[in-house]
Write a protein that holds these residues in place. Structure first.
Motif, PDB file in Angstrom:
ATOM      1  N   GLU A 158       0.842  -1.189   0.000  1.00 36.86           N
ATOM      2  CA  GLU A 158       0.000   0.000   0.000  1.00 36.86           C
ATOM      3  C   GLU A 158       0.880   1.243   0.000  1.00 36.86           C
ATOM      4  N   LEU A 159       0.392   2.284  -0.653  1.00 33.43           N
ATOM      5  CA  LEU A 159       1.093   3.559  -0.693  1.00 33.43           C
ATOM      6  C   LEU A 159       0.139   4.630  -0.194  1.00 33.43           C
ATOM      7  N   GLY A 160       0.403   5.151   1.004  1.00 32.37           N
ATOM      8  CA  GLY A 160      -0.470   6.171   1.566  1.00 32.37           C
ATOM      9  C   GLY A 160      -0.398   7.465   0.778  1.00 32.37           C
ATOM     10  N   TYR A 161      -1.489   8.200   0.760  1.00 33.28           N
ATOM     11  CA  TYR A 161      -1.508   9.464   0.030  1.00 33.28           C
ATOM     12  C   TYR A 161      -2.393  10.480   0.744  1.00 33.28           C
ATOM     13  N   ASP A 162      -2.118  11.747   0.470  1.00 37.32           N
ATOM     14  CA  ASP A 162      -2.985  12.849   0.883  1.00 37.32           C
ATOM     15  C   ASP A 162      -3.716  13.437  -0.318  1.00 37.32           C
ATOM     16  N   GLN A 163      -3.188  13.196  -1.515  1.00 39.23           N
ATOM     17  CA  GLN A 163      -3.814  13.651  -2.756  1.00 39.23           C
ATOM     18  C   GLN A 163      -3.512  12.620  -3.830  1.00 39.23           C
ATOM     19  N   PHE A 164      -4.516  12.365  -4.690  1.00 37.22           N
ATOM     20  CA  PHE A 164      -4.394  11.318  -5.691  1.00 37.22           C
ATOM     21  C   PHE A 164      -4.800  11.904  -7.038  1.00 37.22           C
ATOM     22  N   VAL A 165      -3.899  11.843  -8.010  1.00 38.73           N
ATOM     23  CA  VAL A 165      -4.145  12.321  -9.367  1.00 38.73           C
ATOM     24  C   VAL A 165      -4.033  11.125 -10.306  1.00 38.73           C
ATOM     25  N   TRP A 166      -4.939  11.042 -11.284  1.00 33.63           N
ATOM     26  CA  TRP A 166      -4.948   9.879 -12.173  1.00 33.63           C
ATOM     27  C   TRP A 166      -4.828  10.303 -13.633  1.00 33.63           C
ATOM     28  N   THR A 167      -3.778   9.827 -14.286  1.00 33.89           N
ATOM     29  CA  THR A 167      -3.562  10.043 -15.718  1.00 33.89           C
ATOM     30  C   THR A 167      -3.229   8.699 -16.366  1.00 33.89           C
ATOM     31  N   GLY A 168      -3.897   7.653 -15.896  1.00 36.15           N
ATOM     32  CA  GLY A 168      -3.484   6.289 -16.210  1.00 36.15           C
ATOM     33  C   GLY A 168      -3.956   5.701 -17.519  1.00 36.15           C
ATOM     34  N   GLY A 169      -4.631   6.460 -18.362  1.00 40.56           N
ATOM     35  CA  GLY A 169      -5.040   5.894 -19.646  1.00 40.56           C
ATOM     36  C   GLY A 169      -6.218   6.641 -20.222  1.00 40.56           C
ATOM     37  N   ILE A 170      -6.618   6.265 -21.435  1.00 44.54           N
ATOM     38  CA  ILE A 170      -7.730   6.933 -22.104  1.00 44.54           C
ATOM     39  C   ILE A 170      -8.732   5.921 -22.643  1.00 44.54           C
ATOM     40  N   ARG A 171      -9.953   6.401 -22.792  1.00 40.52           N
ATOM     41  CA  ARG A 171     -11.011   5.638 -23.441  1.00 40.52           C
ATOM     42  C   ARG A 171     -11.710   6.573 -24.422  1.00 40.52           C
ATOM     43  N   GLY A 172     -12.560   5.999 -25.244  1.00 33.35           N
ATOM     44  CA  GLY A 172     -13.267   6.808 -26.223  1.00 33.35           C
ATOM     45  C   GLY A 172     -14.323   7.690 -25.592  1.00 33.35           C
ATOM     46  N   PRO A 173     -14.830   8.675 -26.348  1.00 28.81           N
ATOM     47  CA  PRO A 173     -15.862   9.566 -25.823  1.00 28.81           C
ATOM     48  C   PRO A 173     -17.181   8.837 -25.620  1.00 28.81           C
ATOM     49  N   ALA A 174     -17.989   9.357 -24.703  1.00 26.93           N
ATOM     50  CA  ALA A 174     -19.290   8.739 -24.413  1.00 26.93           C
ATOM     51  C   ALA A 174     -20.164   8.670 -25.660  1.00 26.93           C
ATOM     52  N   ALA A 175     -20.028   9.658 -26.558  1.00 22.33           N
ATOM     53  CA  ALA A 175     -20.852   9.682 -27.772  1.00 22.33           C
ATOM     54  C   ALA A 175     -20.553   8.515 -28.703  1.00 22.33           C
ATOM     55  N   LEU A 176     -19.413   7.859 -28.507  1.00 23.22           N
ATOM     56  CA  LEU A 176     -19.073   6.645 -29.265  1.00 23.22           C
ATOM     57  C   LEU A 176     -19.141   5.414 -28.365  1.00 23.22           C
ATOM     58  N   GLY A 177     -19.893   5.527 -27.293  1.00 24.76           N
ATOM     59  CA  GLY A 177     -20.074   4.395 -26.386  1.00 24.76           C
ATOM     60  C   GLY A 177     -18.845   4.085 -25.555  1.00 24.76           C
ATOM     61  N   GLY A 178     -17.941   5.048 -25.425  1.00 34.74           N
ATOM     62  CA  GLY A 178     -16.722   4.821 -24.664  1.00 34.74           C
ATOM     63  C   GLY A 178     -15.648   4.079 -25.438  1.00 34.74           C
ATOM     64  N   ASP A 179     -15.926   3.766 -26.677  1.00 32.96           N
ATOM     65  CA  ASP A 179     -14.961   3.052 -27.520  1.00 32.96           C
ATOM     66  C   ASP A 179     -14.129   4.036 -28.343  1.00 32.96           C
ATOM     67  N   ARG A 180     -12.951   3.571 -28.735  1.00 28.69           N
ATOM     68  CA  ARG A 180     -12.124   4.285 -29.708  1.00 28.69           C
ATOM     69  C   ARG A 180     -12.080   3.404 -30.960  1.00 28.69           C
TER      70      ARG A 180
END
Length: 390
Positions: A237-259
């Protein structure tokens, strides 16, 4: 005839500007963008430390486009019917380009989406800044480390830039001297930072991060997040006071979340193209194209040429067969990333850091802004980089 451009990010704005110059007078160009603005996404991280740049990274479309702009959300794209469902009604088209960009992917990891802040919009940058200021001012509970800890999940270019920016902000403003400066830890499930990029670029990026006090942990996959800690795949486990997420991408909701995958001519289905991060682009040589600003801009130029060619063919009525469409081939001249007050650049096989890299990044950024008509924004951003004062 109506041509619709859905979204005004790097791909959408580049495409729309080329279309408005080339479309015949009797063709209608409609750009749909929820915010009515173009966001200079590659500078978004800078708002965390320099909120005064807010106006420079947001460009009103009315300032750079001379066509109809609809400020509404795209709910769904129905290419087989040449129709778009908008939040305020339907839009039909003869040709369209979907340039809606990508959304942050959380991969259904328990607790991550609920607890982490992504970095996709101005509001995200403001939230990250506000939370980090809490740590700097010594108001954190100190549970993770003496001065607090920020965990950034995902070491692609966005993760690298936000980690570098937070570390620079900690050094610049000092934090609570009794508690110590907040620490920044960057996690990456692959074996190297910037995993999609050349090895020498990766090495230089990691070196710059570590020189600035960012803790880098590669080969480290996130399993879940609780209120106090990020639980890793290896059981630690890694304790945190602030958590930022840039771990990946998915498609836009208008395309059903697909790319959806599009090939070299960038055509999805019939009269509909998908350009930029909204698609998984495979170029004319069969190579996967990385999701990046420079790829989106280059794809948009080819897509615009192809759309103009199709429009001309339809109006001309000169034959049964469609005109030949240009193929898109991606050949990057290099890569750039900010790391706090420094930068890493790769031009061909050569990797640059320090003043040369910063100068190149500033030049490229200003060149892009000028290319989309935002000259004042370009001047202001360059002024900020080199320390000009009003």
């Amino acid at each position: 005839m109506r041509v619709a451009v859905l979204g005004a990010g790097y791909a959408g704005l580049t495409l729309a500007r080329k279309l408005q110059r080339g479309l015949p007078d009797d063709a209608d160009l409609v750009v749909v963008e929820r915010t009515g603005e173009h966001l200079v996404q590659h500078e978004l991280h800078r708002l965390v430390r320099r909120p005064s740049l807010d106006d420079e990274v947001r460009i009103p479309l009315a300032d750079v486009l001379d066509c109809e702009v609809r400020e509404t959300s795209v709910e769904s794209v129905v290419p087989e019917e040449n129709r778009v469902e908008l939040a305020d009604g339907d839009l039909t088209y003869d040709y369209a380009a979907v340039c809606l960009g990508a959304e942050t992917a959380f991969y259904d990891l328990p607790g991550v989406e609920e607890r982490a802040t992504p970095l996709k919009r101005v509001e995200d940058a403001r939230e990250i800044r506000s939370d980090f200021r809490t740590l700097l001012d010594g108001r954190g509970d100190g549970s993770a480390s003496a001065g607090g800890r920020v965990v950034v999940g995902g070491a692609g270019l966005s993760g690298v830039q936000i980690a570098g920016e937070l570390a620079a902000m900690a050094r610049e403003e000092g934090g609570d001297p009794d508690a110590g400066r907040p620490g920044v830890v960057l996690l990456e499930q692959m074996d190297r930072v910037a995993p999609s990029f050349p090895r020498n670029f990766q090495d230089a990026v990691r070196d710059q991060l570590e020189k600035r006090g960012v803790g880098v942990r590669t080969g480290t996959a996130v399993e879940r997040a609780t209120d106090e800690a990020v639980e890793l795949e290896d059981g630690t486990e890694l304790g945190y006071d602030q958590f930022v997420w840039t771990g990946g991408i998915r498609g836009p909701a208008a395309l059903g979340g697909d790319r959806p995958e599009v090939r070299g001519n960038l055509r999805l289905d019939g009269d509909t193209f998908v350009v930029g991060d909204a698609a998984r682009v495979v170029d004319a040589e069969g190579e996967a194209v990385p999701a990046s600003a420079q790829a989106a801009v280059r794809e948009a130029r080819v897509a615009a040429t192809n759309l103009l060619r199709l429009v001309e063919h339809d109006r001309d009525g000169s034959g049964v067969f469609e005109p030949r469409l240009d193929p898109f081939t991606f050949d990057s001249p290099g890569w750039l990333v900010s790391v706090g007050d420094d930068a890493v650049a790769q031009v061909g096989p050569t990797v640059l850091t320090g003043r040369a890299a910063k100068a190149l990044k500033t030049t490229v950024g200003a060149g892009y802004l000028s290319s989309v008509g935002a000259v004042r924004n370009a001047v202001d951003l360059v002024g900020e980089e080199v320390g000009w004062e009003d």
